[in-house]
Design a protein around this motif. Sequence first.
Motif, PDB file in Angstrom:
ATOM      1  N   LEU A  38       0.834  -1.206   0.000  1.00  0.00           N
ATOM      2  CA  LEU A  38       0.000   0.000   0.000  1.00  0.00           C
ATOM      3  C   LEU A  38       0.868   1.255   0.000  1.00  0.00           C
ATOM      4  O   LEU A  38       0.582   2.216  -0.729  1.00  0.00           O
ATOM      5  N   ALA A  39       1.937   1.237   0.803  1.00  0.00           N
ATOM      6  CA  ALA A  39       2.835   2.396   0.846  1.00  0.00           C
ATOM      7  C   ALA A  39       3.514   2.621  -0.496  1.00  0.00           C
ATOM      8  O   ALA A  39       3.634   3.757  -0.973  1.00  0.00           O
ATOM      9  N   LEU A  40       3.942   1.536  -1.124  1.00  0.00           N
ATOM     10  CA  LEU A  40       4.592   1.669  -2.427  1.00  0.00           C
ATOM     11  C   LEU A  40       3.595   2.165  -3.477  1.00  0.00           C
ATOM     12  O   LEU A  40       3.950   2.986  -4.337  1.00  0.00           O
ATOM     13  N   ALA A  41       2.351   1.698  -3.406  1.00  0.00           N
ATOM     14  CA  ALA A  41       1.340   2.134  -4.369  1.00  0.00           C
ATOM     15  C   ALA A  41       1.104   3.640  -4.277  1.00  0.00           C
ATOM     16  O   ALA A  41       1.033   4.331  -5.298  1.00  0.00           O
ATOM     17  N   PHE A  42       0.986   4.156  -3.060  1.00  0.00           N
ATOM     18  CA  PHE A  42       0.771   5.594  -2.919  1.00  0.00           C
ATOM     19  C   PHE A  42       2.028   6.391  -3.273  1.00  0.00           C
ATOM     20  O   PHE A  42       1.940   7.511  -3.787  1.00  0.00           O
ATOM     21  N   ALA A  43       3.209   5.816  -2.997  1.00  0.00           N
ATOM     22  CA  ALA A  43       4.446   6.493  -3.400  1.00  0.00           C
ATOM     23  C   ALA A  43       4.529   6.585  -4.918  1.00  0.00           C
ATOM     24  O   ALA A  43       4.888   7.633  -5.478  1.00  0.00           O
ATOM     25  N   LEU A  44       4.177   5.507  -5.596  1.00  0.00           N
ATOM     26  CA  LEU A  44       4.173   5.517  -7.063  1.00  0.00           C
ATOM     27  C   LEU A  44       3.078   6.429  -7.610  1.00  0.00           C
ATOM     28  O   LEU A  44       3.249   7.051  -8.655  1.00  0.00           O
ATOM     29  N   THR A  45       1.964   6.519  -6.880  1.00  0.00           N
ATOM     30  CA  THR A  45       0.907   7.433  -7.314  1.00  0.00           C
ATOM     31  C   THR A  45       1.382   8.878  -7.225  1.00  0.00           C
ATOM     32  O   THR A  45       1.127   9.685  -8.131  1.00  0.00           O
ATOM     33  N   GLY A  46       2.058   9.207  -6.121  1.00  0.00           N
ATOM     34  CA  GLY A  46       2.598  10.565  -6.003  1.00  0.00           C
ATOM     35  C   GLY A  46       3.617  10.870  -7.080  1.00  0.00           C
ATOM     36  O   GLY A  46       3.618  11.966  -7.667  1.00  0.00           O
ATOM     37  N   GLN A  47       4.486   9.888  -7.350  1.00  0.00           N
ATOM     38  CA  GLN A  47       5.453  10.092  -8.417  1.00  0.00           C
ATOM     39  C   GLN A  47       4.758  10.178  -9.772  1.00  0.00           C
ATOM     40  O   GLN A  47       5.157  10.940 -10.647  1.00  0.00           O
ATOM     41  N   SER A  48       3.688   9.415  -9.928  1.00  0.00           N
ATOM     42  CA  SER A  48       2.969   9.422 -11.196  1.00  0.00           C
ATOM     43  C   SER A  48       2.329  10.773 -11.487  1.00  0.00           C
ATOM     44  O   SER A  48       2.073  11.091 -12.649  1.00  0.00           O
ATOM     45  N   PHE A  49       2.063  11.551 -10.438  1.00  0.00           N
ATOM     46  CA  PHE A  49       1.480  12.868 -10.662  1.00  0.00           C
ATOM     47  C   PHE A  49       2.420  13.737 -11.490  1.00  0.00           C
ATOM     48  O   PHE A  49       2.005  14.412 -12.431  1.00  0.00           O
ATOM     49  N   PHE A  50       3.709  13.714 -11.147  1.00  0.00           N
ATOM     50  CA  PHE A  50       4.672  14.497 -11.916  1.00  0.00           C
ATOM     51  C   PHE A  50       4.856  13.919 -13.314  1.00  0.00           C
ATOM     52  O   PHE A  50       4.998  14.661 -14.293  1.00  0.00           O
TER      53      PHE A  50
END
Length: 624
Positions: A253-265
Amino acid sequence: MVLQRGVNFVLNQLLLRHVDPAVFGLASVPLDLLLNTALFLSREGFRLTLGRTTLVGLSSDTCEFRQFVNLSWVPVLLGPLVSLLSLAFLPSTHNEDIGGKGQNADVLRQTGLLFCLAASLESLSEPAYLVCQGCLLTTLRSASEGLATFIRSIITFALLVWVLPSEKALLAFGFAQVGYSVVLILVYWGYLIYVSLKGGGQTGIPGASKEAAMDTASTNQTTQTPLRLLALSHLLPRPPSSSSALWVEPSHLALAFALTGQSFFKHLLTQGDKIVLSIGSSHYSQGLYALAQNYGSLAARLLFQPLEESGRLMFARLAAGNGGVVGEDAAEAADDKKKNKMETSVTTDHRRGRGAEPGESAASQATLKVLVGALVKTVILVGLVFACFGFNYTRVLLRLLLPGRRWETGVGVGAEGSGEVLSWYCLYVLFLAVNGMTEAFVYAVATQRDVVRLGALAAVSFAVFAGLTFPFIRWHGTVGLVLANCAGMLVRILFSLHYVRAYFDGVVSTRKQDGGEGHVSSTMLSTREKQPDMFPHPVVLASFVAAFAATYASDKALVSIDEVEPVLKHVVFGGMVFIGVIVSILWTEHEFFEDLKSIRRLATGRREEAGSKAKSGLDGKKGA
């Protein structure tokens, strides 16, 4: 599938002949931006996270499978929320009247709501999609998306030509997008319902056997069967079988949200052109750019995207057997190698918590190195064909596909014509190809710490794009937006290439490896250097440059004449030049073709070996 894509292409050409460029621009830029934003931010991080997990060999009542399914339902909750937030940024008024047809703000808002509904519906298919991807059913995705695209084209064309009045033409795109989402739901969930009713608990998921065999062979698993779907209810959120286990794995779950935040950029960069067009361009200019993107992205969708997805899967599987790491861990591994002065060194895979045997690590790294080099060089060569030949033949293509004055083909720097924009977009295809394959490798092996670095890089890349966009548009019109995209993409490519070098500097391997069962062939292990051979031979590059110069001169001399014979001469001349380029590739890239043959032999050998092991394993179970 080929017939379906051909019919879909014909429908798109008919649509472009009937639609007003401004209507097409509005549907393809701000509304498509709304849809992509909602889908990307709600699901991309979870796709990247769960894409690292295979369901091959699992039963649907296991704790790992239930945590996988529970996490896959999070995008279903995020989809509607992100869709409504994205709708708030849709312009409420037009900066122009679309084609003089009275296309008003109410129609835009209604179409925007339809796109939000489409995004929410598409998120409902995400759990089924992720389960199918976890079972390595990669062909199901292409089939479902191809069918959905086909249905969307039919709905758009029918509504636009026969049903809706011209002042409400934009609504056709909204209803068609809803139809696209409904088809995806029906295909993915319908397939899993079919598997459940056919007794998935006994036979597993059909169609997964070949891919599952390849996966189990590469990861040395003893279980050779695909996922056993015991009940359809197991695809709904449920508590894990173990009372001590959480509903979802916290690290995932933590990795998914980290990748989501990175995906925003990353989303800002990949959709930055549409953001800029939505803010300050006329709908006609949006239509011209959308047309160029529509044709130019055909190569990305049909050629590069399937190759990238297959490459990412193979990269991840082979990297898991390397026992190697990247980044700071890679530097430590390199230091250990120097201190111990060993020809072969084994490190621990901190990302997956497993060790690698010396032979497995060396063989996997050698295979991975050749695979990266061959795939990157392949997309570079194909991209160069588009950049050098497509650039000088777009006006011929548009004359054939879109006759008439509706889509004006401009000539010259800064011309607001689809021909000029499409020419420069062919150059952008080269950047897209190289970036897609190199980033496929990066995301396949990146650690969570590397993900944070990738987010910072995306911000830098977007800053470069944003800083160059408006000056370039002022100097070169819509073409300037394409050039700014190339500059931003170049930043990402340079970082990915640096990452590849750092990876192979840090992952320790032997230069020589005895052949044997489970090892790669001697041909594949004959790579002389530590770094992958990713770039074409200088002679090949020179031949492409000469081909561009020759066809550019031919284009300016012949295509400007509004007659058939000069255009035919231009096409024949280009064919002769292309043959010369092919000869230069065959003459200089012998090792490249040998690597491709070795990869194919390896893949075939692994499928056969895995199939025989699976058969013997099943026979053993029956005997027991």
